[in-house]
Design an enzyme around this catalytic site. Structure first.
Site, PDB file in Angstrom:
ATOM      1  N   LYS A  73      19.837 -27.362   2.612  1.00 13.69           N
ATOM      2  CA  LYS A  73      19.959 -26.091   1.984  1.00 13.69           C
ATOM      3  C   LYS A  73      18.847 -25.600   1.513  1.00 13.69           C
ATOM      4  CE  LYS A  73      24.927 -27.775   0.470  1.00 13.69           C
ATOM      5  NZ  LYS A  73      25.753 -27.976  -0.406  1.00 13.69           N
ATOM      6  N   SER A 129      29.374 -23.405  -4.997  1.00 14.64           N
ATOM      7  CA  SER A 129      28.115 -22.771  -5.519  1.00 14.64           C
ATOM      8  C   SER A 129      27.697 -21.795  -4.603  1.00 14.64           C
ATOM      9  CB  SER A 129      26.997 -23.735  -5.700  1.00 14.64           C
ATOM     10  OG  SER A 129      27.307 -24.804  -6.294  1.00 14.64           O
ATOM     11  N   ARG A 152      38.040 -31.434  -4.582  1.00 16.03           N
ATOM     12  CA  ARG A 152      38.859 -30.377  -4.674  1.00 16.03           C
ATOM     13  C   ARG A 152      39.935 -30.379  -3.692  1.00 16.03           C
ATOM     14  NH1 ARG A 152      33.898 -26.534  -3.412  1.00 16.03           N
ATOM     15  NH2 ARG A 152      33.540 -28.351  -2.212  1.00 16.03           N
ATOM     16  N   HIS A 201      31.909 -27.940 -11.647  1.00 12.64           N
ATOM     17  CA  HIS A 201      31.239 -28.891 -12.077  1.00 12.64           C
ATOM     18  C   HIS A 201      31.117 -29.562 -13.332  1.00 12.64           C
ATOM     19  CE1 HIS A 201      28.356 -27.225  -8.488  1.00 12.64           C
ATOM     20  NE2 HIS A 201      29.232 -28.138  -8.016  1.00 12.64           N
TER      21      HIS A 201
HETATM   22  N1  COA Z   1      33.741 -27.674  -8.410  1.00 13.79           N
HETATM   23  C1  COA Z   1      33.055 -26.536  -8.044  1.00 13.79           C
HETATM   24  N2  COA Z   1      32.457 -26.860  -6.971  1.00 13.79           N
HETATM   25  C2  COA Z   1      32.290 -28.180  -6.356  1.00 13.79           C
HETATM   26  C3  COA Z   1      32.926 -29.402  -6.977  1.00 13.79           C
HETATM   27  C4  COA Z   1      33.541 -28.921  -8.261  1.00 13.79           C
HETATM   28  N3  COA Z   1      34.210 -29.973  -8.689  1.00 13.79           N
HETATM   29  N4  COA Z   1      32.590 -30.174  -6.271  1.00 13.79           N
HETATM   30  C5  COA Z   1      32.038 -29.947  -5.389  1.00 13.79           C
HETATM   31  N5  COA Z   1      31.680 -28.652  -5.264  1.00 13.79           N
HETATM   32  C6  COA Z   1      30.829 -27.642  -4.549  1.00 13.79           C
HETATM   33  C7  COA Z   1      29.429 -27.885  -4.536  1.00 13.79           C
HETATM   34  O1  COA Z   1      29.074 -26.585  -5.414  1.00 13.79           O
HETATM   35  C8  COA Z   1      29.017 -27.564  -3.261  1.00 13.79           C
HETATM   36  O2  COA Z   1      29.254 -26.453  -2.889  1.00 13.79           O
HETATM   37  P1  COA Z   1      28.164 -25.642  -1.815  1.00 13.79           P
HETATM   38  O3  COA Z   1      28.313 -26.695  -0.323  1.00 13.79           O
HETATM   39  O4  COA Z   1      28.519 -24.100  -1.981  1.00 13.79           O
HETATM   40  O5  COA Z   1      26.511 -25.895  -2.412  1.00 13.79           O
HETATM   41  C9  COA Z   1      30.041 -28.245  -2.451  1.00 13.79           C
HETATM   42  O6  COA Z   1      31.046 -28.484  -2.978  1.00 13.79           O
HETATM   43  C10 COA Z   1      29.792 -29.664  -1.910  1.00 13.79           C
HETATM   44  O7  COA Z   1      29.544 -30.604  -3.024  1.00 13.79           O
HETATM   45  P2  COA Z   1      29.045 -31.824  -2.953  1.00 13.79           P
HETATM   46  O8  COA Z   1      29.699 -32.690  -1.863  1.00 13.79           O
HETATM   47  O9  COA Z   1      28.687 -32.351  -4.321  1.00 13.79           O
HETATM   48  O10 COA Z   1      27.551 -31.731  -2.132  1.00 13.79           O
HETATM   49  P3  COA Z   1      26.118 -31.140  -2.638  1.00 13.79           P
HETATM   50  O11 COA Z   1      25.609 -30.581  -1.329  1.00 13.79           O
HETATM   51  O12 COA Z   1      26.313 -30.392  -3.747  1.00 13.79           O
HETATM   52  O13 COA Z   1      25.592 -32.544  -2.971  1.00 13.79           O
HETATM   53  C11 COA Z   1      24.709 -34.768  -2.378  1.00 13.79           C
HETATM   54  C12 COA Z   1      25.649 -33.739  -2.012  1.00 13.79           C
HETATM   55  C13 COA Z   1      23.342 -34.101  -2.868  1.00 13.79           C
HETATM   56  C14 COA Z   1      25.511 -35.543  -3.719  1.00 13.79           C
HETATM   57  C15 COA Z   1      24.379 -35.540  -1.398  1.00 13.79           C
HETATM   58  O14 COA Z   1      23.868 -34.831   0.002  1.00 13.79           O
HETATM   59  C16 COA Z   1      23.551 -36.678  -1.644  1.00 13.79           C
HETATM   60  O15 COA Z   1      23.877 -37.561  -2.192  1.00 13.79           O
HETATM   61  N6  COA Z   1      22.174 -36.561  -1.004  1.00 13.79           N
HETATM   62  C17 COA Z   1      21.127 -37.670  -1.308  1.00 13.79           C
HETATM   63  C18 COA Z   1      20.851 -38.136   0.010  1.00 13.79           C
HETATM   64  C19 COA Z   1      21.680 -39.407   0.074  1.00 13.79           C
HETATM   65  O16 COA Z   1      21.630 -40.387  -0.459  1.00 13.79           O
HETATM   66  N7  COA Z   1      22.422 -39.057   1.119  1.00 13.79           N
HETATM   67  C20 COA Z   1      23.396 -39.957   1.808  1.00 13.79           C
HETATM   68  C21 COA Z   1      23.176 -40.800   2.972  1.00 13.79           C
HETATM   69  S1  COA Z   1      24.247 -40.875   3.955  1.00 13.79           S
END
Ligand code: COA
Length: 161
Positions: free
Chosen positions: A41, A128, A90, A17
């Site tokens: 989560k 994560s 990724r 990140h």
């Molecule tokens: N390096 C390391 N890890 C990374 C990464 C990177 N560059 N990019 C993503 N990851 C990891 C994250 O840590 C996460 O790991 P985890 O599943 O073990 O926690 C996983 O990859 C998924 O990351 P991401 O796609 O960013 O998902 P997230 O769960 O962290 O966040 C939100 C998702 C919060 C951005 C998304 O659900 C959101 O926008 N929610 C708000 C509500 C909304 O608007 N929803 C959309 C309606 S359709």
């Protein structure tokens, strides 16, 4: 001024990140790291702890702010002038998921563009969840998270969370 929003659960923030944050902060005028409450989560760190940890980790980046959101991302973005979303990619799994999310967000807020930054090779397998699992077994986390974060994970585990 363009404000980039980098949303995520960040439970915890990883070096992957942080790499995306550093690279986006060099491109955009302002970057808001938005800690989003993910209803699917169960968190290790609560939302305030995650915000505080990220603030410490990005303290040396003057154009980076940290916020939290309980709204849809498309609505959260409306408070900023010229907002764009940043997502890290990724692999092809992220690509499929994130392009779908980008279409949803565009439908919810037609002004909102999503920009993708490809993860560095060494972070393509970091997540994560993997960090939390390694931490539960007392493994060395130094390749995956900033020291401030691994210290805080150790402290929380020692105190029985
Ligand atoms: N390096 C390391 N890890 C990374 C990464 C990177 N560059 N990019 C993503 N990851 C990891 C994250 O840590 C996460 O790991 P985890 O599943 O073990 O926690 C996983 O990859 C998924 O990351 P991401 O796609 O960013 O998902 P997230 O769960 O962290 O966040 C939100 C998702 C919060 C951005 C998304 O659900 C959101 O926008 N929610 C708000 C509500 C909304 O608007 N929803 C959309 C309606 S359709």
């Amino acid at each position: 001024m363009i404000t980039a929003i980098y949303p995520g659960t960040f439970d915890p923030i990883t070096l992957g990140h942080l790499d995306i944050i550093n690279r986006a902060a060099r491109i955009f005028d302002k970057l808001v790291v938005s800690v989003v409450m993910n209803i699917e989560k169960a968190p290790f760190f609560d939302i305030d702890e995650r915000v505080e940890l990220i603030k410490k980790v990005v303290a040396d980046l003057p154009n980076v702010e940290v916020a939290f959101s309980i709204e849809l991302l498309a609505d959260f973005a409306r408070q900023y002038e010229n907002p764009v979303i940043i997502k890290g990619l990724r692999n092809h799994i992220d690509y499929e998921y994130e392009t779908t999310m980008a279409v949803f967000n565009k439908k919810l807020n037609s002004q909102l563009e999503t920009f993708f930054i490809t993860a560095k090779l060494e972070y393509t397998y970091v997540s994560s969840t993997a960090v939390r699992q390694l931490a539960a077994y007392g493994a060395d986390l130094s390749d995956y998270v900033p020291k401030i974060v691994s210290d805080e994970i150790d402290r929380k585990i020692l105190n029985g969370r």
